[in-house]
Design an enzyme around this catalytic site. Structure first.
Site, PDB file in Angstrom:
ATOM      1  CE  LYS A  11      18.436 -25.793  -4.254  1.00 39.76           C
ATOM      2  NZ  LYS A  11      17.374 -26.708  -3.847  1.00 39.76           N
TER       3      LYS A  11
ATOM      4  N   GLY B  84       1.549 -28.033 -12.874  1.00 35.98           N
ATOM      5  CA  GLY B  84       2.881 -28.622 -13.061  1.00 35.98           C
ATOM      6  C   GLY B  84       2.813 -30.106 -12.756  1.00 35.98           C
TER       7      GLY B  84
ATOM      8  N   GLY C 217       5.142 -32.545 -13.447  1.00 36.25           N
ATOM      9  CA  GLY C 217       6.461 -33.124 -13.700  1.00 36.25           C
ATOM     10  C   GLY C 217       6.710 -34.282 -12.757  1.00 36.25           C
TER      11      GLY C 217
ATOM     12  CB  VAL D 151       6.882 -33.316  -7.396  1.00 37.12           C
ATOM     13  CG1 VAL D 151       6.072 -33.340  -6.113  1.00 37.12           C
ATOM     14  CG2 VAL D 151       8.373 -33.322  -7.084  1.00 37.12           C
TER      15      VAL D 151
HETATM   16  P1  NAD Z   1       9.844 -30.932 -13.029  1.00 27.53           P
HETATM   17  O1  NAD Z   1      10.747 -30.062 -13.810  1.00 27.53           O
HETATM   18  O2  NAD Z   1       9.908 -32.408 -13.209  1.00 27.53           O
HETATM   19  O3  NAD Z   1       8.320 -30.532 -13.321  1.00 27.53           O
HETATM   20  C1  NAD Z   1       7.879 -29.215 -13.432  1.00 27.53           C
HETATM   21  C2  NAD Z   1       6.662 -29.227 -14.361  1.00 27.53           C
HETATM   22  O4  NAD Z   1       6.124 -27.906 -14.374  1.00 27.53           O
HETATM   23  C3  NAD Z   1       7.005 -29.578 -15.809  1.00 27.53           C
HETATM   24  O5  NAD Z   1       6.100 -30.550 -16.300  1.00 27.53           O
HETATM   25  C4  NAD Z   1       6.853 -28.246 -16.553  1.00 27.53           C
HETATM   26  O6  NAD Z   1       6.439 -28.388 -17.884  1.00 27.53           O
HETATM   27  C5  NAD Z   1       5.799 -27.569 -15.714  1.00 27.53           C
HETATM   28  N1  NAD Z   1       5.781 -26.106 -15.835  1.00 27.53           N
HETATM   29  C6  NAD Z   1       6.826 -25.259 -15.969  1.00 27.53           C
HETATM   30  N2  NAD Z   1       6.380 -23.997 -16.061  1.00 27.53           N
HETATM   31  C7  NAD Z   1       5.030 -24.056 -15.946  1.00 27.53           C
HETATM   32  C8  NAD Z   1       4.012 -23.078 -15.943  1.00 27.53           C
HETATM   33  N3  NAD Z   1       4.284 -21.787 -16.075  1.00 27.53           N
HETATM   34  N4  NAD Z   1       2.742 -23.498 -15.801  1.00 27.53           N
HETATM   35  C9  NAD Z   1       2.431 -24.809 -15.681  1.00 27.53           C
HETATM   36  N5  NAD Z   1       3.375 -25.782 -15.675  1.00 27.53           N
HETATM   37  C10 NAD Z   1       4.641 -25.407 -15.813  1.00 27.53           C
HETATM   38  O7  NAD Z   1      10.041 -30.524 -11.515  1.00 27.53           O
HETATM   39  P2  NAD Z   1       9.715 -31.383 -10.213  1.00 27.53           P
HETATM   40  O8  NAD Z   1      10.908 -32.155  -9.819  1.00 27.53           O
HETATM   41  O9  NAD Z   1       8.400 -32.072 -10.408  1.00 27.53           O
HETATM   42  O10 NAD Z   1       9.538 -30.216  -9.141  1.00 27.53           O
HETATM   43  C11 NAD Z   1       8.391 -29.386  -9.147  1.00 27.53           C
HETATM   44  C12 NAD Z   1       8.597 -28.251  -8.165  1.00 27.53           C
HETATM   45  O11 NAD Z   1       8.803 -28.777  -6.855  1.00 27.53           O
HETATM   46  C13 NAD Z   1       9.835 -27.381  -8.466  1.00 27.53           C
HETATM   47  O12 NAD Z   1       9.526 -26.056  -8.114  1.00 27.53           O
HETATM   48  C14 NAD Z   1      10.888 -27.938  -7.531  1.00 27.53           C
HETATM   49  O13 NAD Z   1      11.853 -26.954  -7.172  1.00 27.53           O
HETATM   50  C15 NAD Z   1      10.050 -28.321  -6.326  1.00 27.53           C
HETATM   51  N6  NAD Z   1      10.627 -29.390  -5.512  1.00 27.53           N
HETATM   52  C16 NAD Z   1      10.923 -30.587  -6.070  1.00 27.53           C
HETATM   53  C17 NAD Z   1      11.474 -31.601  -5.285  1.00 27.53           C
HETATM   54  C18 NAD Z   1      11.795 -32.953  -5.868  1.00 27.53           C
HETATM   55  O14 NAD Z   1      12.044 -33.895  -5.105  1.00 27.53           O
HETATM   56  N7  NAD Z   1      11.777 -33.111  -7.189  1.00 27.53           N
HETATM   57  C19 NAD Z   1      11.717 -31.382  -3.916  1.00 27.53           C
HETATM   58  C20 NAD Z   1      11.374 -30.144  -3.362  1.00 27.53           C
HETATM   59  C21 NAD Z   1      10.836 -29.151  -4.180  1.00 27.53           C
END
Ligand code: NAD
Length: 368
Positions: A94, A194, A196, A198
């Site tokens: 990473k 959350g 976002g 995913v």
């Molecule tokens: P993202 O940034 O698109 O979405 C995160 C969402 O969480 C946002 O809408 C944000 O406003 C919200 N958020 C932040 N703090 C918050 C809180 N305290 N309470 C409620 N909501 C809150 O991220 P993503 O790509 O959707 O990823 C989500 C999680 O999954 C992350 O932890 C990421 O590391 C993990 N992840 C993502 C992937 C991927 O393919 N994108 C793969 C493995 C793991």
């Protein structure tokens, strides 16, 4: 991220690198600095027994270098287990870039970062993480081939998030089968924290199946948008951890299962996308187990994204990536069985199976 890390004072008491709390026999840690672009980055290579260390680059405004170092140590270790449990021939790595992605990220900085990645000759392969977008990976690609998650127009696999969401959905269904006797989520109350990249796609899968979905996010506009699009209910209570739901899906930040929350959780299944959901796997994993809450290990069920980018290296197509992601369902059930047979928490069971695979390969490599 910062919330997952112990206090700076605690970190400073330890030796700077090998003595850090999160140091776990990492093979190599590379500190990258460039005065002209302002780049300050750390690449963590945890383990390369199964293959090159693949893992995303996170750009984050860390409060200090200790936090950045500990984040890269924790995240790179997590990648080792994630790839191992998913059957991929990849090691764990990473990178973190210290800075505000909104104001300090420039193409020059990303290119310089790419040059550092290139200097490792493929031992580390980068990808997208928090603070990065596909276009940044395209910039890195202009200076090194050791990058995945580039645009589909450039021959890459594009946005991994929908595949990640599909894997989380599969893991959740497996956990439901184990806990409730059926993987049918129709009528099940699911809280997605959350929404976002995913989280939104997960909501789509769940609402299609007829689950009763509640959503929580700090972004009010997103809540309105996603609620309208899929008919999900916006959670308006004071304490989402004690919400009366069947399934809690953490899809925002890590470490939401911690000393403050672990005894409040009413859900009987936890299955979500966030990395490092258990603040301390040695403490909070056993508490969940004692409370009869089934925890689907995060690094297993959120592996769809890495399975998708691995397609760029292993040269398989989207259909195969989805098939492998769907298999998260079977792997999750196997892990639950292994946990019961070996009296382990589900998190420790998944780690043990992943470690076995690494140890086995190490032996085979030694024989060559
Ligand atoms: P993202 O940034 O698109 O979405 C995160 C969402 O969480 C946002 O809408 C944000 O406003 C919200 N958020 C932040 N703090 C918050 C809180 N305290 N309470 C409620 N909501 C809150 O991220 P993503 O790509 O959707 O990823 C989500 C999680 O999954 C992350 O932890 C990421 O590391 C993990 N992840 C993502 C992937 C991927 O393919 N994108 C793969 C493995 C793991």
């Amino acid at each position: 991220m910062t919330t997952e890390i112990t206090s700076v004072k605690e970190l400073q008491k330890m030796d700077p690198v090998f003595g850090q709390l999160s140091f776990d026999n990492h093979e190599q840690i590379v500190f990258c600095n460039d005065k002209d672009t302002g780049l300050k980055a750390i690449i963590g290579i945890h383990n390369t027994v199964l293959g090159p260390a693949l893992g995303g680059t996170r750009m984050w405004k860390y409060n200090n270098e200790w936090e950045a170092l500990n984040d890269v140590l924790r995240l790179s270790r997590g990648m080792t287990y994630k790839s191992a449990i998913s059957g991929l021939d990849l090691g764990g790595g990473k990178a973190v870039i210290i800075g505000d992605a909104k104001t300090e990220k420039t193409p020059e900085l990303m290119r310089k970062f790419g040059e550092f990645v290139h200097s490792l000759s493929g031992k580390y392969i980068t990808a997208e993480d928090v603070g990065m977008v596909t276009a940044d990976m395209d910039t890195v690609r202009s200076v090194t081939p050791h990058v995945t998650g580039i645009s589909e127009s450039l021959g890459g696999s594009g946005n991994p998030s929908p595949v990640t969401a599909y894997g989380v959905y599969m893991g959740m269904k497996a956990a439901a089968k184990y806990q409730f006797g059926s993987d049918n989520l129709e009528g099940k109350k699911v809280l997605v924290q959350g929404i976002g990249h995913v989280g939104e796609t997960l909501v789509e899968h769940l609402t299609k199946e007829g689950a009763l979905v509640q959503i929580a996010d700090i972004n009010e506009n997103r809540l309105e948008e996603v609620s309208k699009k899929y008919g999900a209910t916006i959670f308006r209570g004071d304490d989402l951890y004690s919400a009366d739901v069947d399934i809690y899906a953490p899809c925002a930040l890590g470490a939401t299962i911690n000393d403050e929350t672990v005894y409040r959780i009413k859900a009987k299944v936890i299955a979500g996308a966030a990395n490092n959901q258990l603040a301390d796997e040695n403490v909070h994993g056993p508490i969940l187990q004692e409370r009869g809450i089934v925890y689907a290990p995060d690094f297993l069920i959120n592996a769809g994204g890495i399975i998708n980018v691995y397609a760029e290296i292993a040269h398989y197509d989207k259909t195969e990536a989805l098939r492998r992601t769907e298999n998260i369902y079977n792997t999750t059930l196997e892990i639950f069985d292994y946990a019961v047979k070996n009296k382990l928490t589900t998190q420790k069971a998944a780690m043990a199976i992943a470690q076995n695979r690494i140890d086995q390969r190490k032996k085979e490599n030694a024989k060559r």
